[in-house]
Design an enzyme around this catalytic site. Structure first.
Site: not given
Ligand code: ARG
Ligand code: ZN
Length: 422
Positions: A240, A362, A182-185, A384, A310-311
């Site tokens: 993102r 989620y 994800h770009a913004r992290e 994260e 990630h973050s």
């Molecule tokens: N913040 C991440 C996302 O939304 C969580 C990643 C957790 N792993 C996953 N397979 N979704 O992408």
């Molecule tokens: Zn991310």
């Protein structure tokens, strides 16, 4: 005229704004907590209707009652958003009052300012500088570091992974770590760089990293989404997704962490190309996710550990994220994540939450960790990093060191545990 001026000075800024005489000139991040279903619906609307960027959760779909929403509000939408929140008495506070200044700080820091005392690894770097760093690192460590071109991005930037390999022992295990899906992290690529630096500087100095490198090859992809990363430096700090174009829409980008073939595009991802969690046209439709998947398929027999960085939110996650069901080796994964969180607490006095992705944050299908896990890489994690929302994606450079130190502890902990498993 003079009396009017004095009057204006005497009134506070807030009041002036309410009178429409002065408008907010700064981007802000709001912390909002919806109390009712009506609030939830209004918030879902705001985040799509106004020019805002949803920081948390990743998609408006996941906004729920009594759960924090972090919303980035550019100066020009600030008034309308705040008025809307006030009209419906939705609880909110300002998390960051002046996001522009923070953004400027992070970028200014990249210049070779001779007065700055912080080192290369305590700054954020532009894409070109990261490529230059990759070059330098392979050049300076010809016997232990190799750059591997695993593919190229939509905009034809190279996807370069580093392979750290200290010996030629037969049947050596390997681990894979990617940053910057994800770009913004921004803290994520920063961590990959600092991890490589630590590995090379402390091999034969630090017992743990030595043990890891003696027993494992390490593949590190510092920027998995170079086009998006570049875009956050030049156009939009809050971007993102990647930067691929989709037919019949002006919306750009696919969420690379929804583009893998793991319950692809079911609940928790979106088929709408304009969504932040757009899953793409089909699994691995994107050159970036395809390149990583191809590489992992090719090396799945040696790679025993997959880590994606990630973050933000300080969480150590493991499969599954696409279903609420438990992974077959759930208790192993739980033990490893707990070990990492305990070490972070002990050595860095910081708190990380851990657990299976779907239950901890989620439902999110199509993620790289779940896909790698189902490919057969039984130890698969998404970390994260810092923080928990105070600065969010705009973590100041002064925090890079501590964020990377604790992430390093987590990576070492799980790597050592994998080595010790048969
Ligand atoms: N913040 C991440 C996302 O939304 C969580 C990643 C957790 N792993 C996953 N397979 N979704 O992408
Ligand atoms: Zn991310």
């Amino acid at each position: 005229m003079a009396t009017v001026l004095i009057l204006l000075v005497l009134m506070n800024l807030d009041l002036l704004m309410k009178m429409g005489l002065c408008s907010e000139t700064r981007d802000q991040v709001l912390l909002i907590i919806p109390d009712t279903q009506e609030h939830v619906d209004i918030l879902k609307n705001i985040s799509t209707q106004y020019e805002t960027a949803l920081w948390q959760p990743a998609s408006p779909h996941h906004i729920q009652e009594e759960t924090q929403v972090h919303l980035y509000v550019p100066a020009n939408s600030s008034e309308s958003v705040k008025t809307l929140l006030q009209t419906h008495t939705i609880t909110h506070e300002v998390l960051l009052a002046n996001a522009n200044e923070l953004i400027e700080m992070q970028m200014r820091n990249d210049s070779t300012d001779p007065r700055s005392s912080s080192t290369f690894y305590q700054k954020y770097h532009r894409l070109e500088d990261i490529y230059e760093w990759i070059n330098r690192t392979t050049h300076d460590n010809p016997s232990t570091v190799k750059a591997i071109l695993i593919g190229s991005s939509f905009e034809k930037q190279p996807l370069l992974a580093l392979k750290l390999s200290m010996n030629d022992r037969p049947d050596k295990k390997a681990m894979w770590m990617d940053c910057g899906i994800h770009a913004r992290e921004w803290i994520s690529p920063a961590f990959c760089l600092s991890f490589v630096q630590h590995s090379l500087s402390f091999y034969k100095q630090n017992q743990e990293i030595t043990h890891i490198l003696d027993n494992m090859d390490i593949y590190v992809l510092p920027v998995m989404n170079p086009d998006g990363y570049k875009h956050t430096w030049t156009e939009n700090r809050m971007w993102r997704k990647n930067r691929s174009h989709t037919k019949n829409t002006n919306c750009i980008g696919v969420d690379l962490n929804r583009n893998f073939d793991a319950n692809w595009c079911m609940e928790g991802a979106s088929r709408d190309p304009c969504s932040e969690t757009y899953c793409g046209r089909f699994p691995e439709s994107e050159p970036e996710s395809k390149a990583v998947a191809d590489f992992l398929r090719l090396h799945k027999d040696s790679i025993h550990l997959y880590i994606s960085i990630h973050s933000y939110s300080q969480m150590l996650l493991f499969p599954y994220s696409y279903t609420l069901e438990e992974a077959p080796n759930h208790s192993d994964l739980l033990e490893m994540a707990k070990g990492a969180a305990d070490n972070i607490k002990r050595y860095h006095r910081n708190h990380y939450v851990y657990g299976a992705g779907a239950k901890t944050i989620y439902l999110a299908p199509g993620g790289s960790d779940d896909w790698a896990y189902n490919l057969g890489i039984k130890y698969s994690f998404t970390f994260e990093l810092q923080d928990r929302g105070r600065y969010g994606f705009l973590l100041p450079p002064s925090h890079i060191h501590s964020a990377c130190s604790e992430a390093l502890t987590a990576v070492k902990t799980v790597a050592l545990m994998v080595i010790n498993k048969a």
